[in-house]
Design a protein around this motif. Structure first.
Motif, PDB file in Angstrom:
ATOM      1  N   TYR A 243      -5.139   1.266   5.476  1.00 16.49           N
ATOM      2  CA  TYR A 243      -4.926  -0.027   4.832  1.00 16.49           C
ATOM      3  C   TYR A 243      -5.088  -1.156   5.865  1.00 16.49           C
ATOM      4  CZ  TYR A 243      -2.424  -3.672   2.310  1.00 16.49           C
ATOM      5  OH  TYR A 243      -2.071  -4.839   1.700  1.00 16.49           O
TER       6      TYR A 243
ATOM      7  N   ILE B  57       6.318   0.287   6.464  1.00 17.92           N
ATOM      8  CA  ILE B  57       5.473   0.727   7.579  1.00 17.92           C
ATOM      9  C   ILE B  57       5.920   0.085   8.902  1.00 17.92           C
ATOM     10  CG2 ILE B  57       3.117   0.556   8.536  1.00 17.92           C
ATOM     11  CD1 ILE B  57       2.180   0.832   5.514  1.00 17.92           C
TER      12      ILE B  57
ATOM     13  N   SER C 135       3.609   2.343  -0.679  1.00 20.30           N
ATOM     14  CA  SER C 135       3.708   1.018  -1.266  1.00 20.30           C
ATOM     15  C   SER C 135       4.020   1.265  -2.733  1.00 20.30           C
ATOM     16  CB  SER C 135       2.388   0.264  -1.110  1.00 20.30           C
ATOM     17  OG  SER C 135       2.412  -0.854  -1.976  1.00 20.30           O
TER      18      SER C 135
ATOM     19  N   VAL D  44       6.051  -6.368  -5.634  1.00 23.30           N
ATOM     20  CA  VAL D  44       5.770  -5.573  -4.437  1.00 23.30           C
ATOM     21  C   VAL D  44       7.032  -4.799  -4.062  1.00 23.30           C
ATOM     22  CG1 VAL D  44       3.914  -6.959  -3.436  1.00 23.30           C
ATOM     23  CG2 VAL D  44       6.278  -7.550  -2.934  1.00 23.30           C
TER      24      VAL D  44
ATOM     25  N   THR E 162       4.236  -0.925  -4.860  1.00 22.59           N
ATOM     26  CA  THR E 162       3.435  -1.939  -5.550  1.00 22.59           C
ATOM     27  C   THR E 162       2.306  -1.333  -6.381  1.00 22.59           C
ATOM     28  OG1 THR E 162       3.777  -3.188  -3.499  1.00 22.59           O
ATOM     29  CG2 THR E 162       2.216  -4.107  -5.073  1.00 22.59           C
TER      30      THR E 162
ATOM     31  N   PHE F 136      -1.912   6.342  -2.092  1.00 19.03           N
ATOM     32  CA  PHE F 136      -3.039   6.648  -2.980  1.00 19.03           C
ATOM     33  C   PHE F 136      -2.819   7.931  -3.781  1.00 19.03           C
ATOM     34  CE2 PHE F 136      -7.147   4.296  -1.650  1.00 19.03           C
ATOM     35  CZ  PHE F 136      -6.446   3.126  -1.449  1.00 19.03           C
TER      36      PHE F 136
ATOM     37  N   LEU G 154      -4.005  -1.688  -6.739  1.00 18.58           N
ATOM     38  CA  LEU G 154      -4.363  -0.468  -7.457  1.00 18.58           C
ATOM     39  C   LEU G 154      -3.202   0.033  -8.295  1.00 18.58           C
ATOM     40  CD1 LEU G 154      -3.635   2.195  -4.900  1.00 18.58           C
ATOM     41  CD2 LEU G 154      -4.914   0.271  -4.014  1.00 18.58           C
TER      42      LEU G 154
ATOM     43  N   THR H 284      -1.950  -2.452   7.712  1.00 19.64           N
ATOM     44  CA  THR H 284      -1.420  -1.500   8.692  1.00 19.64           C
ATOM     45  C   THR H 284      -2.267  -1.552   9.961  1.00 19.64           C
ATOM     46  OG1 THR H 284      -0.906  -0.083   6.809  1.00 19.64           O
ATOM     47  CG2 THR H 284      -0.655   0.884   8.990  1.00 19.64           C
TER      48      THR H 284
ATOM     49  N   MET I 108       4.424  -2.810   3.410  1.00 19.84           N
ATOM     50  CA  MET I 108       4.351  -3.224   4.813  1.00 19.84           C
ATOM     51  C   MET I 108       5.748  -3.265   5.434  1.00 19.84           C
ATOM     52  SD  MET I 108       1.310  -3.322   5.853  1.00 19.84           S
ATOM     53  CE  MET I 108       1.656  -3.946   7.495  1.00 19.84           C
TER      54      MET I 108
ATOM     55  N   SER J   6       8.574  -4.214   0.513  1.00 15.97           N
ATOM     56  CA  SER J   6       7.130  -4.042   0.341  1.00 15.97           C
ATOM     57  C   SER J   6       6.697  -2.793   1.101  1.00 15.97           C
ATOM     58  CB  SER J   6       6.370  -5.264   0.901  1.00 15.97           C
ATOM     59  OG  SER J   6       6.513  -5.322   2.315  1.00 15.97           O
TER      60      SER J   6
HETATM   61  C1  LIG Z   1      -1.009  -1.828  -0.554  1.00 20.82           C
HETATM   62  C2  LIG Z   1      -0.900  -0.816   0.512  1.00 20.82           C
HETATM   63  C3  LIG Z   1       0.012  -0.970   1.553  1.00 20.82           C
HETATM   64  C4  LIG Z   1       0.881  -2.186   1.692  1.00 20.82           C
HETATM   65  O1  LIG Z   1       1.817  -2.281   0.675  1.00 20.82           O
HETATM   66  P1  LIG Z   1       2.459  -3.690   0.192  1.00 20.82           P
HETATM   67  O2  LIG Z   1       3.378  -3.269  -0.896  1.00 20.82           O
HETATM   68  O3  LIG Z   1       1.340  -4.565  -0.258  1.00 20.82           O
HETATM   69  O4  LIG Z   1       3.162  -4.263   1.367  1.00 20.82           O
HETATM   70  C5  LIG Z   1       0.086   0.044   2.492  1.00 20.82           C
HETATM   71  N1  LIG Z   1      -0.696   1.130   2.433  1.00 20.82           N
HETATM   72  C6  LIG Z   1      -1.600   1.313   1.446  1.00 20.82           C
HETATM   73  C7  LIG Z   1      -2.433   2.540   1.435  1.00 20.82           C
HETATM   74  C8  LIG Z   1      -1.739   0.350   0.455  1.00 20.82           C
HETATM   75  O5  LIG Z   1      -2.637   0.519  -0.505  1.00 20.82           O
END
Ligand SMILES: *Cc1c(COP(=O)(O)O)cnc(C)c1O
Length: 401
Positions: A108, A87, A201, A213, A203, A183, A339, A111, A84, A82
């Motif tokens: 986020y 990170i 991410s 994810v 995801t 982003f 997103l 984080t 997270m 994921s």
């Molecule tokens: C969603 C997101 C995360 C976390 O990612 P996951 O895949 O949900 O663990 C971290 N940073 C940003 C900017 C995000 O949008």
């Protein structure tokens, strides 16, 4: 030569073992060795190209990692279960007891919560600063600081970080710049401007299908190997490994990222321009009225535009909720967090994705109650979407200037 991240991805060819146009999926957690000596050497990290155990690495994960490293222009990349997972491993790899992080305050929610509530268990402190003010960033650095952390384009306020300037500050103080680029994949390539580690991410936009994810850490070969060191690598020991089947499916989705990002950006720019003309409080980095517009413009790979994220402040949470329910009813998008989907997604970050941030701090950073975050979808007829959305705004009595 101009760095074009999508071309770098396209240049990588992987064939399946029977000549398939997609690489074979590795379907094993463990790997045999012909000699016992090679197994020992692999444990010691002395054998290139040998697989040991799939928490460490697998062929499918390496393919996806290689493609993402090509996209960010880094030597290497490790995929994770994921965002997270990426990170937390990176921060625990770079910081030990007593160390300190300088982080953007608009990041986020997960984080933020990790730095604010979890890292103090290891006596790792974080100073949250306004990342758009390099003087404040530098002033927050202490002898214990190991990392400056930011998002290239921040969640949810869409602030733009000056990567080159932050990198200069990091070099001066001998610390690392870690950038979450979730982003703005393809739009911005932070490593090309001096970031040491780039995180995504997967995801979100990169996978783009809202069906899983995933995450990635892009950095130097040395750092990526250190993360998966069997003795003290945070990635290896915390265990947030991506599954091989998933790595294979994300790699296939990555193939269309450049087309999707252009469309997300084109649609978001159109809506932002129209809603701004109508007098609504729109925040979008592609609008000249955005505080970070010129900075984004100077840092961007221009053909991918300004990204798919925008926010509109509709005045109050009640109105935001009413409007979002109405837009969902009319099939203009879904009331959902996350997103990068083909469909527009919207949510009120103050009560959802950023709810980890205390109310006073939300206020201080300008995260108001009535803020709606939009991830603009791949709508074929965005003009029709605009006119339908506008009807919702009028029905919900959203005030314009
Ligand atoms: C969603 C997101 C995360 C976390 O990612 P996951 O895949 O949900 O663990 C971290 N940073 C940003 C900017 C995000 O949008």
């Amino acid at each position: 030569m101009k760095f074009n991240p999508a071309d770098k991805i396209q240049d990588l060819q992987y064939f399946g073992e029977f000549g398939g146009v997609n690489p074979s999926i590795s379907d094993s957690s463990t790997y045999t060795f012909l000699s016992a000596k090679t197994m020992f050497d692999t444990f010691e990290g002395n054998t290139e190209g040998c697989y040991l155990y799939s928490r460490h690495s697998s062929p499918s994960n390496l393919y996806l990692g290689e493609a993402l490293a090509a996209m960010e222009g880094t030597e290497s990349a490790n995929v994770t279960a994921s965002g997270m997972g990426a990170i937390t491993a990176v921060l625990l790899q770079l910081c030990g007891t007593g160390d300190h992080i300088v982080s953007s305050r608009t990041i986020y929610g997960g984080t933020y919560a990790f730095m604010k509530n979890f890292l103090p268990r290891f006596e790792i402190g974080t100073s949250f600063v306004d990342i758009t003010d390099p003087e404040k960033v530098e002033a927050a650095i202490t002898p214990e600081t190991k990392v400056i952390f930011c998002e290239a384009v921040s969640n949810p306020l869409l602030e733009v970080a000056d990567i080159k300037e932050l990198s200069r500050i990091c070099r001066k103080h001998g610390i690392k710049l870690v950038v979450d680029n979730t982003f703005s994949p393809l739009n911005i390539a932070p490593a090309k401007m001096g970031a040491d580690v780039v995180i995504h991410s997967l995801t979100k936009f990169i996978n783009g299908a809202s069906d899983c994810v995933g995450g990635v850490v892009c950095g130097s070969t040395e750092f990526c190997l250190a993360l998966k060191d069997v003795n003290d690598g945070a990635g290896m020991l915390l265990g947030s490994t991506m599954d091989s089947l998933r790595a294979a499916s994300i790699l296939k989705n990555l193939r269309t990222l450049h087309i999707r990002m252009k469309k997300h950006s084109e649609n978001a720019l159109y809506l932002a321009q129209q809603f701004e003309k109508d007098g609504f409080k729109v925040v979008y980095p592609g609008l000249p009225s955005h505080k970070g517009h010129l900075l984004f413009k100077n840092q961007m790979n221009s053909e991918y535009g300004y990204g798919g994220m925008l926010t509109i402040d509709v005045g109050s949470l009640e109105r935001a909720n009413e409007l979002m329910e109405m837009m969902q009813e009319r099939n203009l998008g879904y009331l959902a967090v996350s997103l990068g989907f083909y469909k527009t997604l919207f949510s009120a970050p103050g009560t959802s994705t950023s709810s980890e941030i205390p109310l006073e701090e939300q206020e201080e950073m300008g995260l108001s109650d009535g803020l709606i975050r939009f991830s603009i979808g791949l709508d074929n007829d965005i003009e029709r979407t605009y006119s339908e959305m506008k009807k919702c705004f009028q029905t919900a009595h959203v005030a314009s200037n």
